[in-house]
Write a protein that holds these residues in place. Structure first.
Motif, PDB file in Angstrom:
ATOM      1  N   CYS A  34       0.800  -1.228   0.000  1.00 23.59           N
ATOM      2  CA  CYS A  34       0.000   0.000   0.000  1.00 23.59           C
ATOM      3  C   CYS A  34       0.831   1.275   0.000  1.00 23.59           C
ATOM      4  CB  CYS A  34      -0.931   0.016   1.208  1.00 23.59           C
ATOM      5  SG  CYS A  34      -2.307  -1.143   1.068  1.00 23.59           S
ATOM      6  N   PRO A  42      -1.235   1.599  -5.322  1.00 21.23           N
ATOM      7  CA  PRO A  42      -2.500   1.954  -4.668  1.00 21.23           C
ATOM      8  C   PRO A  42      -2.472   3.260  -3.864  1.00 21.23           C
ATOM      9  CG  PRO A  42      -1.464   0.117  -3.538  1.00 21.23           C
ATOM     10  CD  PRO A  42      -0.644   0.394  -4.769  1.00 21.23           C
ATOM     11  N   THR A  44      -2.119   6.364  -4.523  1.00 21.90           N
ATOM     12  CA  THR A  44      -2.898   7.494  -5.042  1.00 21.90           C
ATOM     13  C   THR A  44      -4.392   7.313  -4.785  1.00 21.90           C
ATOM     14  OG1 THR A  44      -3.007   6.507  -7.245  1.00 21.90           O
ATOM     15  CG2 THR A  44      -1.213   8.071  -6.834  1.00 21.90           C
ATOM     16  N   ARG A  45      -4.815   6.087  -4.510  1.00 18.05           N
ATOM     17  CA  ARG A  45      -6.236   5.833  -4.258  1.00 18.05           C
ATOM     18  C   ARG A  45      -6.621   6.015  -2.792  1.00 18.05           C
ATOM     19  NH1 ARG A  45      -4.669   1.868  -7.876  1.00 18.05           N
ATOM     20  NH2 ARG A  45      -4.670   0.188  -6.353  1.00 18.05           N
ATOM     21  N   TRP A  46      -5.711   5.738  -1.864  1.00 14.63           N
ATOM     22  CA  TRP A  46      -6.093   5.807  -0.448  1.00 14.63           C
ATOM     23  C   TRP A  46      -5.479   6.966   0.314  1.00 14.63           C
ATOM     24  CZ3 TRP A  46      -2.482   5.790   3.310  1.00 14.63           C
ATOM     25  CH2 TRP A  46      -1.229   5.240   3.015  1.00 14.63           C
ATOM     26  N   ASP A  52      -0.995  12.257  -7.432  1.00 11.95           N
ATOM     27  CA  ASP A  52      -0.351  11.501  -8.497  1.00 11.95           C
ATOM     28  C   ASP A  52       1.090  11.222  -8.106  1.00 11.95           C
ATOM     29  OD1 ASP A  52      -0.243  10.201 -10.970  1.00 11.95           O
ATOM     30  OD2 ASP A  52       0.470  11.983 -12.012  1.00 11.95           O
TER      31      ASP A  52
END
Length: 180
Positions: A34, A42, A44-46, A52
């Motif tokens: 993570c 991952p 950039t998603r959490w 970015d």
């Protein structure tokens, strides 16, 4: 998980070095998955503070120059930032995984419009296995970031501890999602 956040004046610049420490209820490999600094990972998603992440130049298997952009933060008082860092990834014999970084200038990564260039002074995250507890990881992180621009130090000092605590909370949620 409980998180301890502390800070002291930095020896590198006129701000603070922040230390975050907590236990994440997941294996070191899942935590590393993570947080590892890779394009398309991952994070950039959490991570609410990473918009970015791109590799500007891969120098070796373990060293790269990377650009990270952040969204506006702290009720938009802090405008979007960009950071260019040389990043080292290392795994130790005891299973500890490290990501360490510091700012660097790179000819392929000139300052971008609509971003304030910030500077990370030596910083990093350690994913440390806990003996006899394969589904728990000690995460130790150090940040000393000059956000750049014209932010009052009081804004910066208010932002970082809350941001670091949020990082641990969001990471804990992300590893649960990863395992689902």
């Amino acid at each position: 998980s409980e998180v301890s956040v502390s800070w002291r004046p930095s020896a590198e610049f006129a701000g603070n070095v922040y230390r975050g420490e907590g236990i994440v209820p997941a294996s070191p490999q899942d935590v590393w998955e993570c947080i590892k600094p890779v394009a398309g990972g991952p994070r950039t998603r959490w991570d609410q503070n990473v918009k970015d992440f791109e590799v500007v130049e891969a120098i070796s298997d373990t060293v790269s120059v990377c650009r990270t952009t952040t969204p506006s933060a702290f009720m938009k008082i802090i405008s979007p930032r960009e950071f260019v860092d040389v990043v080292l990834i290392k795994q130790y014999e005891d299973g500890t995984m490290l990501s360490a970084a510091t700012n660097v200038e790179h000819p392929l990564c000139l300052p971008q419009p609509n971003f304030v260039r910030g500077f990370n002074y030596p910083c990093g995250c350690f994913c440390i296995p806990l003996p006899g507890e394969p589904d728990r990881t000690q995460l130790l992180s150090f940040f000393q970031t000059d956000l750049g621009g014209y932010l009052p130090q009081t804004v910066v000092d208010s932002f970082f501890p809350t941001s670091i605590a949020g990082f641990y909370s969001n990471l804990t949620k992300a590893v649960k999602t990863l395992k689902a």
